[in-house]
Write a protein that holds these residues in place. Structure first.
Motif, short mmCIF file in Angstrom:
data_model
loop_
_atom_site.label_atom_id
_atom_site.label_comp_id
_atom_site.label_asym_id
_atom_site.label_seq_id
_atom_site.Cartn_x
_atom_site.Cartn_y
_atom_site.Cartn_z
N SER A 70 11.09 18.03 -5.66
CA SER A 70 11.12 17.83 -4.22
C SER A 70 9.75 17.99 -3.58
O SER A 70 9.52 17.58 -2.45
N ASP A 71 8.83 18.63 -4.30
CA ASP A 71 7.46 18.78 -3.84
C ASP A 71 6.56 18.81 -5.08
O ASP A 71 7.05 18.81 -6.22
N LEU A 72 5.24 18.84 -4.88
CA LEU A 72 4.31 18.75 -6.00
C LEU A 72 4.44 19.90 -7.00
O LEU A 72 4.55 19.66 -8.21
N PRO A 73 4.45 21.17 -6.56
CA PRO A 73 4.61 22.25 -7.54
C PRO A 73 5.90 22.14 -8.35
O PRO A 73 5.91 22.39 -9.55
N ALA A 74 6.99 21.74 -7.68
CA ALA A 74 8.26 21.60 -8.40
C ALA A 74 8.18 20.48 -9.44
O ALA A 74 8.72 20.61 -10.55
N ALA A 75 7.51 19.38 -9.09
CA ALA A 75 7.36 18.28 -10.03
C ALA A 75 6.51 18.69 -11.22
O ALA A 75 6.82 18.34 -12.37
N LEU A 76 5.44 19.44 -10.97
CA LEU A 76 4.59 19.91 -12.06
C LEU A 76 5.36 20.84 -12.99
O LEU A 76 5.25 20.75 -14.22
N ARG A 77 6.16 21.72 -12.41
CA ARG A 77 6.97 22.62 -13.26
C ARG A 77 7.98 21.84 -14.08
O ARG A 77 8.23 22.16 -15.25
N ALA A 78 8.56 20.78 -13.49
CA ALA A 78 9.53 19.97 -14.22
C ALA A 78 8.88 19.26 -15.39
O ALA A 78 9.47 19.16 -16.48
N PHE A 105 0.81 -1.21 0.00
CA PHE A 105 0.00 0.00 0.00
C PHE A 105 0.85 1.27 0.00
O PHE A 105 0.31 2.37 -0.12
N GLU A 106 2.15 1.14 0.12
CA GLU A 106 3.04 2.30 0.13
C GLU A 106 2.92 3.06 -1.19
O GLU A 106 3.00 2.47 -2.27
N ARG A 107 2.73 4.38 -1.10
CA ARG A 107 2.46 5.19 -2.29
C ARG A 107 3.67 5.90 -2.84
O ARG A 107 3.71 6.21 -4.03
N TYR A 108 4.63 6.21 -2.00
CA TYR A 108 5.73 7.03 -2.50
C TYR A 108 7.05 6.69 -1.82
O TYR A 108 7.15 6.71 -0.59
N VAL A 109 8.03 6.37 -2.63
CA VAL A 109 9.43 6.30 -2.22
C VAL A 109 10.20 7.04 -3.29
O VAL A 109 10.13 6.69 -4.47
N LYS A 110 10.89 8.10 -2.92
CA LYS A 110 11.64 8.88 -3.90
C LYS A 110 12.72 8.01 -4.54
O LYS A 110 13.43 7.28 -3.85
N SER A 111 12.85 8.10 -5.85
CA SER A 111 13.84 7.30 -6.56
C SER A 111 14.25 8.01 -7.84
O SER A 111 13.44 8.17 -8.76
N ASP A 112 15.50 8.42 -7.92
CA ASP A 112 16.02 9.03 -9.15
C ASP A 112 16.00 8.03 -10.30
O ASP A 112 15.83 8.41 -11.47
N ILE A 142 -1.11 13.02 -19.16
CA ILE A 142 -0.40 12.33 -18.09
C ILE A 142 -1.33 12.25 -16.90
O ILE A 142 -1.89 13.26 -16.48
N VAL A 143 -1.51 11.04 -16.35
CA VAL A 143 -2.46 10.81 -15.27
C VAL A 143 -1.70 10.36 -14.02
O VAL A 143 -0.86 9.46 -14.11
N GLY A 144 -1.99 10.99 -12.88
CA GLY A 144 -1.31 10.55 -11.68
C GLY A 144 -1.83 11.17 -10.41
O GLY A 144 -2.45 12.24 -10.43
N THR A 145 -1.60 10.51 -9.30
CA THR A 145 -1.84 11.08 -7.99
C THR A 145 -0.73 12.08 -7.68
O THR A 145 0.23 12.22 -8.44
N GLU A 146 -0.84 12.76 -6.55
CA GLU A 146 0.23 13.68 -6.16
C GLU A 146 1.57 12.97 -6.08
O GLU A 146 2.58 13.47 -6.58
N GLU A 147 1.58 11.80 -5.46
CA GLU A 147 2.83 11.05 -5.31
C GLU A 147 3.38 10.63 -6.67
O GLU A 147 4.60 10.65 -6.90
N GLU A 148 2.49 10.24 -7.55
CA GLU A 148 2.93 9.79 -8.88
C GLU A 148 3.47 10.94 -9.71
O GLU A 148 4.45 10.79 -10.45
N VAL A 149 2.84 12.09 -9.61
CA VAL A 149 3.36 13.27 -10.31
C VAL A 149 4.76 13.61 -9.80
O VAL A 149 5.66 13.96 -10.57
#
Length: 317
Positions: free
Chosen positions: A305-313, A268-275, A291-298
């Motif tokens: 490092s956070d959701l806004p940064a991921a969206l900008r990337a 059930f773990e949703r997010y582990v950061k992985s380069d 592109i479809v995703g939850t916050e963690e998937e985005v």
């Protein structure tokens, strides 16, 4: 232009929620603003145009109203692609398929479950089923084992109206299984039985050019970028789709333990950061129309490092 759809729901409980509009074959489709199953609720967050440089916000469901204003003529008009050929299918999904065994004692730990009910699971199979229920012509490309559970998946999908000619029967591997319990609101422990399972053996040979070209859109999924053979199969489908003017949808579908990043008990773990995972997903993003995703998937796809940064990337790609 890439659009990004943020979904805040439990991935395994998704049920084909789509915006109102028309399908690639001209069928009108409707949107369920929220749909729940086994206590999990799914609902829209937002569409975000990749090259729209306005402030990042999450819009309410009312933000879809403009897309709903389709004339009867628009709904009946058969959509054609840039290549000029009309689509025979609305969507083909690619990737995971499993038999999900849901614990029937709601509110119990998985250790205490006494009985289970089986359902077809796996993100691509769920999307194919959900879109078929909405009246679209949907198909699935996956592999199942040459045993009873593989037979169940194919038979159930046919009952749901999903085209199954893209499902390959693997004589050497077993169909994937998942055990799940609904322990509490938002807490659904699960165990994936997917070691060398059939669907992860998907290969380029399973991707038929004519079949891919027959669909208005192709949905690829993140888990199948975790293995070279399955990645190659999906990239082949993307190349064919783009060459034929079809749309490409990427469901990020991030399960850390399916990438070897969490233990068997952490299904059930949703997010582990992985380069590493981000590096495997990022190259396909420029080819995607949605592109479809939850916050963690985005966050895993964008690598921020956070959701806004991921969206900008993601927008910057």
């Amino acid at each position: 232009m890439v659009r990004l759809l943020h979904l805040n729901f439990c991935r395994e409980m998704e049920a084909g929620v789509l915006p109102v509009g028309k399908s690639a074959t001209g069928h009108p489709i409707s949107r369920s603003s929220s749909r729940s199953r086994a206590g999990c609720t799914c609902q829209y967050g937002t569409y975000i145009p990749k090259h729209d440089h306005s402030e990042l916000t999450f819009h309410s469901r009312e933000g879809y109203n403009d897309t709903q204003k389709l004339s009867i003529e628009d709904k009946r008009r058969r959509t054609t692609t840039m290549a000029g050929a009309a689509a025979q299918l609305d969507v083909i999904t690619i990737g995971r398929s499993s038999v999900d065994l849901y614990g029937q004692q709601i509110g119990s730990r998985l250790e205490d479950i006494g009985s289970f009910a089986k359902s077809v699971g796996g993100c691509p199979a769920n999307i194919a089923t959900g879109t078929a229920r909405l009246g679209l012509k949907a198909a699935l490309i996956t592999r199942v084992g040459a045993e009873q559970m593989g037979g169940f998946i194919k038979e159930q999908l046919r009952r749901e109206g999903v085209e199954t000619r893209g499902i390959v029967t693997d004589e050497a591997r077993l169909t994937a299984l998942v055990l799940l319990a609904v322990e509490d609101e938002g807490v659904s422990p699960m165990i994936f039985y997917r070691t060398d399972c059939a669907d992860m053996a998907l290969s380029e040979a399973d991707i038929d050019e004519g079949f891919i070209a027959s669909a208005g859109a192709v949905v690829i999924t993140g888990t199948h970028f975790s293995q070279p053979n399955a990645e190659a199969a999906q990239l082949k489908a993307v190349r064919i789709a783009k060459a034929n003017g079809r749309k490409v949808v990427f469901d990020i579908d991030y399960r850390p333990n399916l990438w070897g990043l969490a233990g068997h008990a952490a299904g059930f773990e949703r997010y582990v950061k992985s380069d590493f995972v981000t590096a495997r997903m990022k190259p396909v993003l420029p080819d995607c129309d949605l592109i479809v995703g939850t916050e963690e998937e985005v966050m895993i796809a964008g690598g921020g490092s956070d959701l806004p940064a991921a969206l900008r990337a993601i927008r910057a790609i």
